[in-house]
Design a protein around this motif. Structure first.
Motif, PDB file in Angstrom:
ATOM      1  N   LYS A   5       0.818  -1.198   0.000  1.00  0.00           N
ATOM      2  CA  LYS A   5       0.000   0.000   0.000  1.00  0.00           C
ATOM      3  C   LYS A   5       0.860   1.260   0.000  1.00  0.00           C
ATOM      4  N   THR A  26      -2.939  -1.636  -5.289  1.00  0.00           N
ATOM      5  CA  THR A  26      -3.658  -2.224  -4.169  1.00  0.00           C
ATOM      6  C   THR A  26      -5.112  -1.767  -4.201  1.00  0.00           C
ATOM      7  N   TYR A  27      -6.021  -2.711  -4.048  1.00  0.00           N
ATOM      8  CA  TYR A  27      -7.442  -2.393  -3.972  1.00  0.00           C
ATOM      9  C   TYR A  27      -8.121  -3.408  -3.062  1.00  0.00           C
ATOM     10  N   TYR A  28      -9.377  -3.167  -2.751  1.00  0.00           N
ATOM     11  CA  TYR A  28     -10.131  -4.015  -1.833  1.00  0.00           C
ATOM     12  C   TYR A  28     -11.340  -4.598  -2.547  1.00  0.00           C
ATOM     13  N   ASN A  29     -11.642  -5.869  -2.245  1.00  0.00           N
ATOM     14  CA  ASN A  29     -12.819  -6.481  -2.849  1.00  0.00           C
ATOM     15  C   ASN A  29     -14.057  -6.075  -2.054  1.00  0.00           C
ATOM     16  N   GLN A  31     -15.721  -7.577   0.084  1.00  0.00           N
ATOM     17  CA  GLN A  31     -15.735  -8.033   1.474  1.00  0.00           C
ATOM     18  C   GLN A  31     -14.641  -7.372   2.310  1.00  0.00           C
ATOM     19  N   GLY A  32     -13.924  -6.425   1.727  1.00  0.00           N
ATOM     20  CA  GLY A  32     -12.924  -5.680   2.461  1.00  0.00           C
ATOM     21  C   GLY A  32     -11.539  -6.296   2.482  1.00  0.00           C
ATOM     22  N   TYR A  33     -11.327  -7.348   1.720  1.00  0.00           N
ATOM     23  CA  TYR A  33      -9.998  -7.968   1.667  1.00  0.00           C
ATOM     24  C   TYR A  33      -9.101  -7.215   0.703  1.00  0.00           C
ATOM     25  N   MET A  34      -7.877  -6.979   1.122  1.00  0.00           N
ATOM     26  CA  MET A  34      -6.928  -6.266   0.287  1.00  0.00           C
ATOM     27  C   MET A  34      -6.395  -7.197  -0.802  1.00  0.00           C
TER      28      MET A  34
END
Length: 69
Positions: A5, A26-29, A31-34
């Motif tokens: 990040k 970096t991004y998040y799905n 469900q909040g997972y990196m």
């Protein structure tokens, strides 16, 4: 420790002694997972400084955004 990040540019050395630049996004799905998407560029560099210069010129990289391996 390299946190993708805060260090989106990875510079690593290959078996022949050349340096390679990998740009990480970096991004998040949902469900909040990196998740980290990494793209290694085809260019070969003789020094790590040359890879950093390339990243600054093409990706607007700033000091402190590099990780080495």
């Amino acid at each position: 420790m390299s946190d993708p990040k805060s260090r989106p540019f990875l510079i690593n050395k290959d078996e022949e002694g050349n340096f390679r630049l990998t740009v990480r996004d970096t991004y998040y799905n949902s469900q909040g997972y990196m998740l980290v998407k990494a793209v290694m560029h085809d260019e070969l560099f003789k020094t790590a400084a040359a890879a950093k210069t390339f990243a600054q010129a093409n990706f607007d990289a700033k000091p402190g955004q590099y990780a080495t391996k």
